[in-house]
Write an enzyme that holds these catalytic residues in place. Structure first.
Site, PDB file in Angstrom:
ATOM      1  N   ALA A  91      13.340  -0.756  40.387  1.00 32.11           N
ATOM      2  CA  ALA A  91      12.685  -1.378  39.485  1.00 32.11           C
ATOM      3  C   ALA A  91      13.595  -2.622  40.211  1.00 32.11           C
ATOM      4  O   ALA A  91      12.768  -3.645  41.056  1.00 32.11           O
ATOM      5  CB  ALA A  91      12.552  -1.396  38.410  1.00 32.11           C
TER       6      ALA A  91
ATOM      7  N   ARG B 131      12.315 -14.067  49.242  1.00 32.29           N
ATOM      8  CA  ARG B 131      10.864 -15.849  50.034  1.00 32.29           C
ATOM      9  C   ARG B 131      12.303 -17.160  49.754  1.00 32.29           C
ATOM     10  O   ARG B 131      11.458 -18.053  50.342  1.00 32.29           O
ATOM     11  CB  ARG B 131      10.539 -15.705  48.370  1.00 32.29           C
ATOM     12  CG  ARG B 131       9.178 -14.864  48.606  1.00 32.29           C
ATOM     13  CD  ARG B 131       8.163 -14.893  47.364  1.00 32.29           C
ATOM     14  NE  ARG B 131       8.762 -14.337  46.184  1.00 32.29           N
ATOM     15  CZ  ARG B 131       8.946 -13.278  45.832  1.00 32.29           C
ATOM     16  NH1 ARG B 131       7.656 -12.044  46.281  1.00 32.29           N
ATOM     17  NH2 ARG B 131       9.345 -12.933  44.850  1.00 32.29           N
TER      18      ARG B 131
ATOM     19  N   CYS C 188       7.356   3.564  33.814  1.00 35.36           N
ATOM     20  CA  CYS C 188       7.497   3.838  32.487  1.00 35.36           C
ATOM     21  C   CYS C 188       6.473   4.480  32.125  1.00 35.36           C
ATOM     22  O   CYS C 188       5.688   4.862  30.877  1.00 35.36           O
ATOM     23  CB  CYS C 188       7.779   2.222  31.678  1.00 35.36           C
ATOM     24  SG  CYS C 188       9.108   1.866  31.562  1.00 35.36           S
TER      25      CYS C 188
ATOM     26  N   ASP D 239      19.542  -0.115  34.692  1.00 32.85           N
ATOM     27  CA  ASP D 239      20.264   0.733  33.783  1.00 32.85           C
ATOM     28  C   ASP D 239      21.051   1.096  34.750  1.00 32.85           C
ATOM     29  O   ASP D 239      21.847   1.920  33.857  1.00 32.85           O
ATOM     30  CB  ASP D 239      18.722   1.835  34.024  1.00 32.85           C
ATOM     31  CG  ASP D 239      18.075   1.350  33.634  1.00 32.85           C
ATOM     32  OD1 ASP D 239      17.153   0.252  32.959  1.00 32.85           O
ATOM     33  OD2 ASP D 239      16.762   2.585  33.282  1.00 32.85           O
TER      34      ASP D 239
ATOM     35  N   ASN E 168      13.402  -5.923  35.830  1.00 27.44           N
ATOM     36  CA  ASN E 168      12.190  -7.169  36.793  1.00 27.44           C
ATOM     37  C   ASN E 168      13.310  -8.002  36.691  1.00 27.44           C
ATOM     38  O   ASN E 168      13.309  -9.227  37.584  1.00 27.44           O
ATOM     39  CB  ASN E 168      11.299  -6.450  36.271  1.00 27.44           C
ATOM     40  CG  ASN E 168      10.391  -5.897  36.928  1.00 27.44           C
ATOM     41  OD1 ASN E 168       9.718  -5.911  38.475  1.00 27.44           O
ATOM     42  ND2 ASN E 168      10.000  -4.530  36.634  1.00 27.44           N
TER      43      ASN E 168
END
Length: 569
Positions: free
Chosen positions: A12, A23, A44, A295, A317
């Site tokens: 994630a 970017r 999830c 996490d 995220n």
């Protein structure tokens, strides 16, 4: 000046940080490694793949525009060099190198970096159980576990399952097995409630009862002692608990997760004694050239001010974007979190944010909770549903510390919880909740929204005007009463009559008639007031207190709360 960013972990946070940074700095190089062949997936969503709601595991690896996030996707679309099946073995901070192993070949090599991101996530807590290695015993760590569980169920090999742990994953997996596949499922939990530490015993019991009505069985306050195979076999056959034996074709160990911080510890980065990498508000570790998030880290709890661990994909995220910005030198901050969650349980859901009453008291706060059951929209609108909310507040400051709720699986309750979550970092009081502006139309809310009412109830409780008891306290009074209490139903006779006829100690005076019938009430007993949801009984409490009655209690949540809690009068 271009730089090389190396990212360890690609579920994630890693992909979010990689793509954001590319970017911002298209000329720089990003290498992302992961020890698994499956990466950048929606972890999830695993319970919903097991249940069949998500039909193909590839859907968890696809973007919203149906592109698979594989090596080619990251190279061609994102400009990121993705290297799966590559395990990081150690970090040399002085040389700014990571020693890795190519798992398919066994070869080792070093990868250099200018900046490093540790996104190693978390791992299931391993219980030291005899038999945990048997065939049919699983954890839910990644897509490989999910596919094994789903395959066993779809082949018809599973008729009985035991799940160890009643947290998010345990309950979601219990629903997945029971609802879609009809598997007889038992959840074993060492504490005396589901979702321990997250919600109050009252809300936990309401949610558990709903799951029991759908066929899930629970053994609370029990421990698993060992897992045993059939005689002479290698596949699980039963689970031995402190309460006895449970037959099982499938066992899922869901006793929580722990931060995967070994790489960080081994190279000398600062870590919490309880687990998790320590980072600042820019998600930097104690080494300024190494970032970490997701996490594997601990962050600041914006209500308690203390460090805490919250393994959620949504936070990974958000932190990934912050890290991507800061790799490019943008100086963005992630101040912390308030701990918001929601879990779907069949036709209901449990949600919360901030601190539960137990958590607040453990943190040393002088806290109290108030309980409210109210319709989620205008009472005259044909499709409406009762919503149960519990608000946690600090006594002296009147500060809102958290909110938890139990309701249907729609968006109404989650929307209210999210509204409070947005307020919590600003240290709101019950007065802010009472006057909070929410969008109103009868199909969506009441003119006095349930959050406004909850703030008003909290104000009355803090001021001593509303002295209440929760359903579990009422149940204790009811079952142990030897005539010390006078139970007064404040509803109209049409609602209260059936109880008066059946129950000798149940009395009825409608709230609107109470003032003129005050002489009927005993002054030498505790008076316990009841109505549908607690509103009319509060009005009755005001009347009695004004007339000098000293020991009057109002059942918070009323009969609606008692029914959800499960007291059979």
């Amino acid at each position: 000046m271009s730089q090389h960013v190396l990212i360890i972990g690609a579920v994630a946070l890693g992909p979010k940080a990689a793509c954001r940074f590319k970017r911002l700095e298209p000329g720089s190089t990003v290498t992302m490694i992961d020890q698994n062949s499956c990466f950048s997936y929606g972890g999830c969503g695993i319970p919903y793949y097991v249940s069949g709601d998500v039909s193909d595991v590839k859907e968890l690896c696809n973007t919203s525009f149906h592109m698979t996030r594989d090596e080619k996707f990251f190279k061609e679309v994102k400009g990121v060099d993705m290297q799966p099946r590559t395990r990081a073995l150690s970090i040399d901070r002085e040389k700014k190198q990571v020693l890795v192993e190519r798992l398919d070949s066994g070869e080792q090599e070093t990868l250099s970096y200018d900046k490093l991101v540790i996104a190693t996530g978390s791992s299931p807590r391993r219980l030291p159980l005899p038999g945990a290695e048997l065939e049919g015993v699983h954890v839910v760590a990644d897509l490989n576990d999910a596919e094994k569980i789903r395959a066993a169920v779809t082949r018809g090999e599973v008729s009985k399952a035991v799940i160890v742990g009643a947290g998010f994953i345990g309950l979601e997996m219990a629903e997945a097995l029971t609802d879609m596949w009809g598997v007889e499922t038992t959840v074993v939990e060492i504490t005396d409630q589901i979702l321990p530490g997250l919600v109050s015993p009252t809300i936990a019991r309401m949610a558990r009862r709903h799951m029991e009505e759908q066929g899930v069985e629970f053994q609370l306050g029990q421990t698993v002692q060992r897992i045993e195979p059939a005689e002479g076999g290698e596949r699980v056959a039963k689970v031995v608990t402190s309460a006895g034996e449970l037959e099982a074709d499938l066992v899922i160990l869901a006793a929580g997760v722990v931060p995967s911080d070994k790489l960080a510890r081994d190279c000398g980065l600062a870590c919490s004694e309880r687990g998790g990498i320590l980072v600042d508000e820019q998600m930097r570790t104690s080494d300024p050239d190494i970032f970490a998030g997701g996490d594997c880290v601990v962050v600041k709890h914006l209500v308690s001010g203390q460090p805490f661990f919250l393994p959620l994909g949504s936070m990974s995220n958000r932190q990934g974007r912050i890290i991507g910005d800061n790799l490019a030198g943008r100086g963005k901050t992630f101040p912390g979190a308030v701990g918001s969650f929601v879990v779907k349980l069949f036709e209901t859901s449990v949600a919360g944010t901030g601190m539960s009453l137990a958590a607040a008291r453990r943190a040393g706060l002088d806290a109290v909770s108030v309980f409210q059951i109210q319709l989620d929209r205008a009472h005259f609108y044909p499709t409406k549903e009762l919503m149960t909310l519990e608000l946690v507040v600090e006594k002296g400051t009147r500060r809102v510390l958290g909110i938890q709720g139990f309701a249907g699986s729609g968006d109404a309750m989650v929307g209210r919880v999210n509204a409070v979550a947005a307020l919590l970092p600003r240290k709101p009081t019950v007065d802010d909740l009472s006057t909070m502006e929410l969008a109103y139309s009868p199909p969506f809310a009441s003119a006095m929204d349930v959050l406004n009412s909850l703030g008003n109830v909290a104000d009355n409780v803090l001021e001593g005007r509303n002295v209440g008891i929760l359903p579990d306290e009422f149940a204790e009074c009811w079952e142990s009463d030897q005539g010390e209490c006078y139970f007064l139903d404040c509803r109209e006779a049409a609602d209260a009559g059936q109880y008066v006829e059946r129950l000798e100690k149940w009395h009825n005076i409608p709230q609107g008639k109470l003032a003129e019938r005050i002489a009927e009430l005993p002054r030498d007993k505790r008076i316990v007031l009841v109505c549908n949801t607690g509103a009319r009984s509060y009005e009755a409490q005001i009347t009695l207190m004004d007339q000098g009655f000293a020991d009057v209690l109002n059942l918070q949540g009323g009969m609606a709360g008692l029914k959800k809690w499960g007291l059979e009068l």
